[in-house]
Design a protein around this motif. Structure first.
Motif, PDB file in Angstrom:
ATOM      1  N   ARG A 244      43.936  55.370  16.591  1.00  0.00           N
ATOM      2  CA  ARG A 244      43.622  54.849  15.258  1.00  0.00           C
ATOM      3  C   ARG A 244      42.721  55.807  14.493  1.00  0.00           C
ATOM      4  O   ARG A 244      42.938  56.098  13.314  1.00  0.00           O
TER       5      ARG A 244
ATOM      6  N   ALA B 242      42.353  42.941  23.993  1.00  0.00           N
ATOM      7  CA  ALA B 242      41.840  44.106  23.277  1.00  0.00           C
ATOM      8  C   ALA B 242      42.987  44.973  22.782  1.00  0.00           C
ATOM      9  O   ALA B 242      42.949  45.493  21.663  1.00  0.00           O
TER      10      ALA B 242
ATOM     11  N   GLU C 145      43.977  46.025  18.937  1.00  0.00           N
ATOM     12  CA  GLU C 145      44.126  47.423  18.547  1.00  0.00           C
ATOM     13  C   GLU C 145      45.510  47.684  17.973  1.00  0.00           C
ATOM     14  O   GLU C 145      45.651  48.404  16.988  1.00  0.00           O
TER      15      GLU C 145
ATOM     16  N   ARG D 205      40.364  35.360  18.994  1.00  0.00           N
ATOM     17  CA  ARG D 205      39.760  36.545  18.389  1.00  0.00           C
ATOM     18  C   ARG D 205      40.812  37.511  17.871  1.00  0.00           C
ATOM     19  O   ARG D 205      40.538  38.341  17.021  1.00  0.00           O
TER      20      ARG D 205
ATOM     21  N   PRO E 189      29.375  33.384  20.309  1.00  0.00           N
ATOM     22  CA  PRO E 189      28.614  34.321  19.472  1.00  0.00           C
ATOM     23  C   PRO E 189      29.440  35.514  18.987  1.00  0.00           C
ATOM     24  O   PRO E 189      29.311  35.940  17.835  1.00  0.00           O
ATOM     25  N   MET E 190      30.316  36.040  19.844  1.00  0.00           N
ATOM     26  CA  MET E 190      31.076  37.222  19.431  1.00  0.00           C
ATOM     27  C   MET E 190      32.091  36.849  18.358  1.00  0.00           C
ATOM     28  O   MET E 190      32.258  37.578  17.377  1.00  0.00           O
TER      29      MET E 190
ATOM     30  N   PHE F 180      30.325  36.385  15.056  1.00  0.00           N
ATOM     31  CA  PHE F 180      29.984  37.660  14.435  1.00  0.00           C
ATOM     32  C   PHE F 180      31.213  38.297  13.801  1.00  0.00           C
ATOM     33  O   PHE F 180      31.193  38.728  12.656  1.00  0.00           O
ATOM     34  N   GLU F 181      32.302  38.342  14.539  1.00  0.00           N
ATOM     35  CA  GLU F 181      33.510  38.989  14.023  1.00  0.00           C
ATOM     36  C   GLU F 181      34.050  38.258  12.799  1.00  0.00           C
ATOM     37  O   GLU F 181      34.498  38.873  11.836  1.00  0.00           O
TER      38      GLU F 181
ATOM     39  N   ARG G  53      29.659  37.402  34.088  1.00  0.00           N
ATOM     40  CA  ARG G  53      30.439  36.482  33.254  1.00  0.00           C
ATOM     41  C   ARG G  53      29.540  35.653  32.373  1.00  0.00           C
ATOM     42  O   ARG G  53      29.854  35.339  31.249  1.00  0.00           O
TER      43      ARG G  53
ATOM     44  N   CYS H 214      25.274  37.684  25.786  1.00  0.00           N
ATOM     45  CA  CYS H 214      25.976  38.817  25.196  1.00  0.00           C
ATOM     46  C   CYS H 214      26.128  38.533  23.716  1.00  0.00           C
ATOM     47  O   CYS H 214      26.284  37.383  23.317  1.00  0.00           O
ATOM     48  N   GLY H 215      26.042  39.540  22.904  1.00  0.00           N
ATOM     49  CA  GLY H 215      26.204  39.280  21.485  1.00  0.00           C
ATOM     50  C   GLY H 215      26.374  40.566  20.709  1.00  0.00           C
ATOM     51  O   GLY H 215      26.464  41.660  21.277  1.00  0.00           O
ATOM     52  N   ALA H 216      26.399  40.434  19.400  1.00  0.00           N
ATOM     53  CA  ALA H 216      26.553  41.597  18.539  1.00  0.00           C
ATOM     54  C   ALA H 216      25.789  41.356  17.256  1.00  0.00           C
ATOM     55  O   ALA H 216      25.610  40.214  16.843  1.00  0.00           O
TER      56      ALA H 216
ATOM     57  N   VAL I 277      26.598  46.138  20.115  1.00  0.00           N
ATOM     58  CA  VAL I 277      27.076  45.132  21.059  1.00  0.00           C
ATOM     59  C   VAL I 277      26.156  45.201  22.263  1.00  0.00           C
ATOM     60  O   VAL I 277      25.892  46.287  22.774  1.00  0.00           O
TER      61      VAL I 277
ATOM     62  N   GLU J 172      34.858  48.688  14.583  1.00  0.00           N
ATOM     63  CA  GLU J 172      35.433  49.032  15.877  1.00  0.00           C
ATOM     64  C   GLU J 172      36.072  47.802  16.482  1.00  0.00           C
ATOM     65  O   GLU J 172      35.811  46.673  16.068  1.00  0.00           O
ATOM     66  N   ASN J 173      36.859  48.044  17.493  1.00  0.00           N
ATOM     67  CA  ASN J 173      37.509  46.981  18.238  1.00  0.00           C
ATOM     68  C   ASN J 173      36.452  46.359  19.153  1.00  0.00           C
ATOM     69  O   ASN J 173      36.144  46.888  20.223  1.00  0.00           O
ATOM     70  N   LEU J 174      35.879  45.236  18.731  1.00  0.00           N
ATOM     71  CA  LEU J 174      34.747  44.685  19.473  1.00  0.00           C
ATOM     72  C   LEU J 174      35.165  44.097  20.811  1.00  0.00           C
ATOM     73  O   LEU J 174      34.360  44.050  21.738  1.00  0.00           O
ATOM     74  N   LEU J 175      36.409  43.650  20.909  1.00  0.00           N
ATOM     75  CA  LEU J 175      36.865  43.152  22.214  1.00  0.00           C
ATOM     76  C   LEU J 175      36.821  44.277  23.236  1.00  0.00           C
ATOM     77  O   LEU J 175      36.395  44.107  24.380  1.00  0.00           O
ATOM     78  N   LEU J 176      37.290  45.450  22.800  1.00  0.00           N
ATOM     79  CA  LEU J 176      37.295  46.585  23.706  1.00  0.00           C
ATOM     80  C   LEU J 176      35.862  47.006  24.036  1.00  0.00           C
ATOM     81  O   LEU J 176      35.534  47.319  25.185  1.00  0.00           O
TER      82      LEU J 176
ATOM     83  N   GLU K 168      33.155  45.200  24.022  1.00  0.00           N
ATOM     84  CA  GLU K 168      32.530  44.227  24.914  1.00  0.00           C
ATOM     85  C   GLU K 168      33.018  44.441  26.338  1.00  0.00           C
ATOM     86  O   GLU K 168      32.227  44.444  27.290  1.00  0.00           O
TER      87      GLU K 168
ATOM     88  N   LEU L 151      35.942  54.927  23.600  1.00  0.00           N
ATOM     89  CA  LEU L 151      36.250  53.684  24.308  1.00  0.00           C
ATOM     90  C   LEU L 151      37.675  53.787  24.836  1.00  0.00           C
ATOM     91  O   LEU L 151      38.591  54.122  24.085  1.00  0.00           O
TER      92      LEU L 151
END
Lengths: 804, 199
Positions: A247, A323, A327, A365, A404-405, A408-409, B90, B94-96, B112, B129-133, B135, B178
């Protein structure tokens, strides 16, 4: 777990004297110069790294030491551990002008990568560019043996992001072509594993077969990051690397990216019309490199979308699928922006994807990039966009506010997409109750984002409702907590506050009236109605001490200020009137969280005058309500002070022709009674001691009103003399403390003096519009208290000159 | 792309003694500052970077404390248990959060973070950015560091283990890139890492 041992180690490292550091450098030099590096060398280097990195101030290392570190790093026989440590120390020392490191003669790609990391840390654009050139040269030359090219691709990606003009056009094109090849044509067989038998057995290469999908099935199509196997070949590694940087590469090297303008642009456009005409993917290498890469990238993303449908055997792979999906959608978005001919094909895969994702909460997400795609390409996807947003803003915040994530997103998505919403902004605006759920639950990280978002969320239609909801935000937090408790079975780690038990609350929720209010508070869209939530406050009182509620309560004043600064930009007279009434109503009707009321009152007391300034006639318009407010019971001093001041300032004919003498007299009586009340009554638990500002502002306001309706002057003079006498005995007096009493006394004297000259008083207290614009009294030199003091002194001096 | 990676101490509540200390930090390239190559400029640059990292560490610590407080989780959560560390990861907080331009980095960035066993791990990323990646990568790095540095043992420390940390970073986050690594790739890299190390 950070022990005192570690703390003292850090301190030692920080406080190490220069001579000791010199000794360590010498030792490091000696150890590195040995033929075979023993275990002492890494030890010494670790210590050196700690010392250099522990302090934020610069450490000087001797020149020979620095030189030796660089030599060791570039030495072909050096073990990896030492190389890493040398690179780490050199990087810590960066930026460093005594660096003579060069990447020109390094053959080993892993080592080249390490040297690159040091060079990139210097912050010198020229070095970055020449590093890029060198790395590209190595990439272009055929290097079949040794550790592979996969160490180099991240360097290229970093170089282009730091120095976008580092690569020439033809180099970018060549690399784009190769990236396309790596993405699409990686081997689909697992790597050969050599079984090392004993001395006598022949090494047999075992073919492990084709790669598999994440659910265990044999791979059906080309290799991607979601293909697994026991061992991987080099080109499969490059496939992973290529997708990871795809990307950024597309953005940096595409049209509109920062590479130099392409003489090839025209041919690219022609190439794209070609692909519009032929709906199938093109054959052969007839396409220009950029187009080739885009085509391969498109196929890759399509494959990923299909692969993400499988049920992964391992949890880590399942997370990776999500993920990858995100992407893939992001890359498709970029592709469609760069080349609109992809749009038709993309839409046909994204529509079913969206349907699939909607039904599955585990994939929530991934919905955000899909929504963003529809936003970017709205015209082509007009029909679907509406439904997408409806679902997005209605269901997701209500069901997932506690993650939380995602919170935020989601908020970032709203913020970043604001300019793109266009006519769909209405959907965003009416969904503010749902959006506030994210804020109520996760206030610390999201407050600053909402401060930025608020001006776009509020409009004349929703302002009143939004202000009510903002004031009720801590109550919303408590309500969400209660909702979670009622809906979810107890799990090991529930999202609500486990330290607080609320046994009665769930029971009390059964009451239908309370249910109605509860549902109103938890509504998803702006309803246009306002409900009094007082019964709900009582019910939720046990939860008011929750840390989460308190955190939210602390964020509210900031949000209120942002709200008001947004609203005052567009509010007209009617809205200002409504809001000011709302302030008064709500000032004593708030959810009781410790410290909340005080914080809110401070904001309200500064906003009420601001609203009056925006629309001065509102004091006259709301005269009845203001009278009630002043006459009725109230708790805090801040809001009262602001209201009384506003009355004094704006209750006059010059601001609103409808102001009558009767109104002035009514207010006078009410304020006089109030002044007596606060000064005569003994302070008790119910009525705390009032601050001196209340007394002085009351006196000033009464004088102002008297100057407008001159019959009141004798009354007010009497009142002021009484106040002066009272203030002289601070112990028994109403105003606490010496200073307060003195201030009250001085103010009373000044006012009395001023009243001796009624026409001057009128001029001072009610300046006509020509004088008050441009508001000289904003300037501290001409502020009212100073004026009063000056006039007072003049009068006293004159009085001294007159006989008697 | 990742701009920086850091590990710092994490106190469970504000009341605990001590300061927030950065135990390890790593920048992947520098921010594009105007080309002034004066020597004192270089020192200032380094000082600025260290302060930026410390500012991020403090914010992460306070976000983590607030999150733990809001969940009502007792402070003892951050003490090492002898049980499975995977379970720990697990459930770790965790946060951002977002950093605006100029505060403290020149460009807007996203952070993150992950809090494990009184250590905070954080990635400073570019704004979109890809936050899933990110994280996932952060969790992976934390797991690898916990395992290979054996941080669950009470006497373990990561202060003098820079080579391990660097070794893990060069493989799993090369130059801040990443990577989309499925489980088998991760295992392959781990084997390679263990093989390359003398101990």
């Amino acid at each position: 777990m950070f022990t005192t041992g570690e703390e003292s180690l850090l301190r030692q490292a920080r406080e190490l004297r220069d001579e000791e550091l010199g000794r360590l450098c010498a030792r490091v030099c000696a150890l590195l110069q040995e033929e075979d590096w023993g275990p002492d060398a890494p030890d010494a280097l670790r210590r050196l790294f700690l010392i250099v990195s522990a302090t934020k101030y610069n450490r000087r290392l001797e020149r020979p030491c620095m030189a030796l570190l660089q030599t060791t790093l570039c030495s072909p026989t050096c073990p990896e551990q030492l190389q890493l440590l040398c690179a780490a120390v050199l990087r810590e020392m960066s930026p460093c002008d005594s660096l003579s490191l060069s990447c020109d003669h390094i053959q080993n790609t892993r080592q080249l990568g390490l040297v690159a990391s040091v060079l990139l840390a210097q912050g010198d654009q020229q070095q970055v560019r020449s590093l890029g050139q060198r790395v590209l040269k190595v990439l272009e030359s055929r290097q079949p043996e040794g550790p592979s090219l996969r160490h180099l691709l991240p360097v290229v990606s970093k170089v282009t992001s730091l120095a976008p003009d580092a690569l020439r056009e033809e180099q970018t094109r060549a690399l784009s072509k190769r990236l396309g090849d790596w993405l699409r044509y990686a081997s689909v067989q697992q790597a050969v594993a050599h079984s090392s038998g004993g001395f006598f057995s022949t090494p047999r290469a075992r073919q492990l077969g084709p790669v598999t999908e994440v659910d265990g099935a044999v791979a059906t199509d080309f290799f991607t990051v979601l293909s697994t196997g026991q061992r991987f070949t080099e080109d499969q590694w490059l496939n992973v690397q290529a997708f990871s940087m795809l990307r950024a590469w597309l953005l940096d090297s595409g049209p509109g990216g920062s590479s130099a303008p392409d003489a090839d642009d025209k041919s690219e456009l022609e190439g794209s019309t070609l692909s519009v005409l032929s709906a199938t993917s093109t054959a052969g290498h007839l396409l220009p490199p950029q187009q080739w890469l885009r085509e391969k990238a498109f196929e890759y993303c399509q494959r990923l979308l299909e692969q993400s449908n499988r049920r992964a055997l391992k949890k880590a792979d399942s997370d990776l699928q999500k993920a990858c999906l995100v992407e893939a959608v992001l890359v498709l978005d970029v592709l469609c922006q760069q080349d609109p001919s992809f749009l038709y094909r993309t839409l046909s895969c994204l529509k079913p994807l969206h349907m699939r994702l909607r039904g599955d909460p585990a994939w929530v997400r991934a919905l955000l990039p899909v929504a963003q795609f529809f936003l970017h390409h709205g015209e082509a996807a007009a029909v679907d966009a509406e439904a997408v947003y409806q679902h997005l803003f209605t269901r997701i915040p209500a069901e997932h506010f506690h993650s939380p994530m995602l919170a935020f997103e989601f908020v970032q998505f709203c913020r970043d997409s604001l300019p793109l919403f266009g006519r769909n902004l209405g959907v965003l605006r009416t969904s503010f109750p749902n959006l506030f759920k994210f804020l109520a639950w996760n206030s610390p990280p999201l407050t600053s984002d909402f401060v930025v978002l608020l001006p776009s969320l509020v409009d004349a239609g929703t302002a009143v409702e939004m202000l009510h909801l903002l004031l009720d935000l801590p109550c919303l937090t408590a309500a969400l907590d209660l909702q979670l408790r009622s809906l979810q079975a107890a799990s090991e780690r529930p999202p609500w506050d486990v330290s607080i038990r609320a046994p009665g609350c769930l029971e009390a929720l059964r009451d239908s009236q309370v249910q109605g209010l509860f549902q109103h508070l938890l509504r998803a869209h702006a309803s246009g109605t306002v409900e009094r939530l007082t019964p709900l406050y009582r019910l939720l009182q046990p939860l008011a001490g929750c840390a989460r509620v308190v955190q939210c309560a602390e964020a509210v004043p900031t949000l209120l200020r942002a709200f008001f600064s947004a609203v005052t930009q567009f509010a007209d007279g009617a809205l200002a009137s409504q809001l000011s009434l709302l302030l008064l109503e709500r000032s004593d009707s708030l959810y009781q969280v410790p410290g909340y009321e005080a914080g809110v009152h401070r904001v309200l007391s500064s906003q009420f005058p601001a609203l009056c300034e925006l629309h001065p006639p509102l004091v006259v318009e709301q005269a009845k309500e203001l009278l009630e407010f002043v006459g009725g019971p109230r708790s805090g001093g801040h809001v009262l002070t602001a209201v009384v001041w506003a009355i004094g300032e704006y209750l006059s004919v010059s601001w609103d022709r409808r102001c009558t003498v009767e109104q002035i007299n009514n207010f006078f009586e009410a304020l006089e009674a109030l002044l007596f009340e606060v000064t005569q009554s003994r302070p008790s638990a119910a009525l705390p001691r009032c601050p001196p500002q209340v007394v002085t502002v009351l006196m000033t306001t009464l004088t102002k009103l008297a100057s407008r309706s001159q019959d009141l002057i004798p009354r007010v003079s009497l009142l002021l003399s009484k106040m002066r006498t009272l203030a002289q005995s601070p112990a028994a007096g109403p105003v606490p403390g010496e200073e307060g009493a003195r201030a009250a006394h001085t103010r009373a004297t000044e006012l009395l003096n001023l009243l001796k000259m009624p026409s001057v008083a009128q001029f001072v207290f009610t300046p006509s519009v020509e004088v008050s614009e441009p508001r000289y009294h904003r300037d501290t030199n001409t502020a009212l208290p100073l004026v009063l003091r000056t006039v007072s002194r003049l009068v006293e001096r004159e009085a001294g000159l007159l006989p008697g | 792309m990742v701009h920086a990676f850091l590990i710092h101490t994490l106190r469970a509540t504000k009341a605990e003694e001590g300061l927030c200390r950065v135990l390890y930090s790593c920048f992947f390239g520098t921010e594009n500052s105007p080309n002034d190559a004066q020597p004192h400029g270089a020192e200032r640059d380094r000082l600025l970077r260290k302060e930026q990292i410390l500012a991020v560490a403090r914010q992460v610590e306070s976000m983590c404390q607030l999150q733990l407080q809001a969940c009502g989780r007792p402070a003892v959560d951050l003490q090492p248990q002898s049980s499975d560390d995977l379970v720990h990861l697990r459930e770790s907080p965790c946060g951002a959060f977002r950093l605006t331009a100029g505060d403290p980095f020149q460009e807007p960035r996203t952070v993150v973070w992950l809090g494990v066993l009184s250590l905070g791990f954080a990635l400073v990323l570019n704004a979109h950015e890809n936050l899933l990646l990110a994280e996932g990568t952060l969790r992976l790095l934390a797991r690898l560091l916990l395992e290979h540095l054996r941080l669950l043992v009470p006497t373990a420390s990561l202060l003098l283990r820079a080579d391990y940390i660097e070794g893990i970073l060069t493989r799993f986050l090369p130059h801040g890139q990443l990577l989309f690594l499925n489980d088998q790739f991760v295992q392959g890299l781990e084997k390679e890492f263990s093989a390359a190390w003398p101990r």
